[in-house]
Design an enzyme around this catalytic site. Structure first.
Site, PDB file in Angstrom:
ATOM      1  N   HIS A 273       1.137  -1.890  -0.137  1.00  0.00           N
ATOM      2  CA  HIS A 273      -0.184  -0.310  -0.219  1.00  0.00           C
ATOM      3  C   HIS A 273       0.675   1.499   0.021  1.00  0.00           C
ATOM      4  O   HIS A 273       0.486   2.319   0.305  1.00  0.00           O
ATOM      5  CB  HIS A 273      -0.631  -0.111   1.267  1.00  0.00           C
ATOM      6  CG  HIS A 273      -2.020  -1.553   1.027  1.00  0.00           C
ATOM      7  ND1 HIS A 273      -3.140  -1.183   0.949  1.00  0.00           N
ATOM      8  CD2 HIS A 273      -1.518  -2.606   1.285  1.00  0.00           C
ATOM      9  CE1 HIS A 273      -4.062  -2.106   1.229  1.00  0.00           C
ATOM     10  NE2 HIS A 273      -2.879  -3.529   1.416  1.00  0.00           N
TER      11      HIS A 273
ATOM     12  N   TYR B 238       3.852  -5.286   9.614  1.00  0.00           N
ATOM     13  CA  TYR B 238       3.974  -3.338   9.280  1.00  0.00           C
ATOM     14  C   TYR B 238       4.548  -2.848  10.389  1.00  0.00           C
ATOM     15  O   TYR B 238       5.303  -1.749   9.943  1.00  0.00           O
ATOM     16  CB  TYR B 238       2.302  -3.399   9.984  1.00  0.00           C
ATOM     17  CG  TYR B 238       0.580  -3.519   9.202  1.00  0.00           C
ATOM     18  CD1 TYR B 238       2.071  -4.295   8.357  1.00  0.00           C
ATOM     19  CD2 TYR B 238      -0.396  -3.166   9.390  1.00  0.00           C
ATOM     20  CE1 TYR B 238       0.195  -4.862   7.106  1.00  0.00           C
ATOM     21  CE2 TYR B 238      -1.027  -3.422   8.774  1.00  0.00           C
ATOM     22  CZ  TYR B 238      -0.746  -4.928   7.000  1.00  0.00           C
ATOM     23  OH  TYR B 238      -2.006  -5.043   6.723  1.00  0.00           O
TER      24      TYR B 238
END
Ligand code: HEM
Length: 372
Positions: free
Chosen positions: A78, A344
């Site tokens: 992303h 993440y």
């Protein structure tokens, strides 16, 4: 006076220096050696050197890079995105399901991000690319809630390992720049659940832009109320602005341009719809949809009214880690959120220490669309 005789000195006496060969010293050195070996082994284990098949954060990063390359300073997935800000207004209707502060009848500040899936920060926008919304919701008097949600009906893998194997199977062939059918075919034949999920993703209706899109948690969580009752849930953000006619699908950044134009004219809003799972609904497998007739609760309204470039924007220093949950929201037996949390964090650690090119969506692009 005779000089004192310099005969052999008694080793290891209370006053003399200790010898390496003294049994006590040897024991101490041995103990230190064992501790050092333990530390080295622990490092090697966590780096995955001792277990070539174990899925480590580094191997997950490698798999993402195998598909999209390495783009220093950017999110490893992303990567192309823009920061947004606004607020979440609770309806109070989810308060009986979850004791989270965010569901009390209050207004919570939000820092969010819209993005396209994939690790390429300068990829061209296109209708079928997976779009995402990420939110950090901060109630005035309580713990925050973070989420990253996508505009697809199901996730494409049941486990982190399966996701990583899918990435590797679909990585571009250097000769053609496209996935190699000879690798993809056998992978999908061996993973019918992935093939089924990809078919659902491929068949989804595609909205014209970010503003009229629906974003879903895909993963299942649990809401826990003040009495300790635990309810399986998934959720979605459903757009309140009508899906206008598709804008011009041209230009490298047309999806982001349209979003900035819309935000420049008026705030954009979404309803947070929480779906209550039945005991028979699969919580451990995000590739499986829940039946469409499940009860939904309208938990509140999200409104976004500000856009900021990632360069200097508030969302850049945030990881939208799905396990940053307030009391009242808990993970389920879905294994993906824990893997996401680790990935993440790794992506953040890498990007925070790297020099980055300016993001595709620049402060000047945003300033040009801002409300006067
Ligand atoms: C094992 C599976 C997954 C892996 C390894 C993975 C990996 C990643 C990584 C490395 C990032 C960049 C994080 C950062 O630097 O801040 C990211 C971002 C993101 N992921 Fe995942 N992801 C997975 C599954 C999912 C699922 C199931 C969803 C949706 C429900 C999702 C939604 C998002 C979103 C929305 C972002 C962008 C957040 C932002 O705008 O900062 N991911 N993912």
């Amino acid at each position: 006076m005779t000089e004192p005789r310099s005969g052999p000195r008694k080793e290891g006496g209370a006053s003399g220096p200790a010898s390496l060969f003294d049994p006590g010293t040897l024991l101490r050195l041995g103990a230190i050696g064992l501790v050092m070996m333990g530390v080295v082994t622990a490092f090697a284990w966590s780096a995955g050197w001792l277990s070539p098949r174990r899925l480590t954060q580094a191997r997950m990063m490698d798999a993402l890079a195998a598909v999209d390359g390495v783009h220093p300073g950017f999110r490893r997935n992303h990567a192309k995105g823009v920061c947004v800000a606004g607020w979440f207004e609770s309806s109070g209707q989810a308060a009986s399901l979850s004791k989270a502060a965010v569901f009390r009848p209050v207004r919570s500040a939000v820092i969010g991000r819209f993005a396209l899936a994939g690790g390429m920060p300068f990829q061209a926008d296109a209708p079928a690319k997976v779009r995402s919304m990420a939110l950090r919701i901060m109630p005035p008097d309580g713990a925050e809630w973070r989420m990253g949600i996508n505009d697809i009906p199901v996730f494409v893998a049941r486990t982190a390992r399966e996701f990583r194997d899918l990435l590797l199977a679909t990585r571009p062939d250097p000769a053609t720049g496209k996935p190699d059918p000879a690798r993809v075919g056998p992978f999908l034949a061996g993973h019918p659940d992935v093939a089924r999920a990809l078919a659902l993703v491929g068949a989804r209706p595609i909205s014209p832009g970010f503003g009229d899109d629906t974003y879903r948690s895909l993963d299942a969580f649990r809401f826990i109320n003040a009495d300790g009752v635990s309810t399986p849930v998934r959720w979605e953000m459903a757009p309140m602005q009508p899906g206008g006619p598709a804008g011009a699908v041209t230009g490298q950044d047309y999806l982001f341009d349209d979003l900035l134009t819309a935000l420049g004219r008026h705030p954009l809003s979404w309803r947070l719809m929480v779906t209550i799972g039945a005991p028979s609904d699969p919580t451990a497998d995000p590739t499986l949809p829940w039946p469409a007739d499940r009860r939904q609760v309208e938990a509140g309204t999200l409104t976004l009214d500000v856009a900021q470039s990632e360069d200097g924007g508030l969302c850049t220093g945030i990881t939208y880690d799905p396990l940053v949950l307030p009391p009242g929201i808990a993970p389920s037996d879905d294994p993906i959120p824990a893997a996401r949390s680790a990935a993440y964090m790794r992506s953040f650690t890498l990007r925070a220490g790297e020099v980055k090119l300016p993001s595709a969506i620049t402060p000047a692009m945003i300033a040009a669309k801002e409300r006067p």
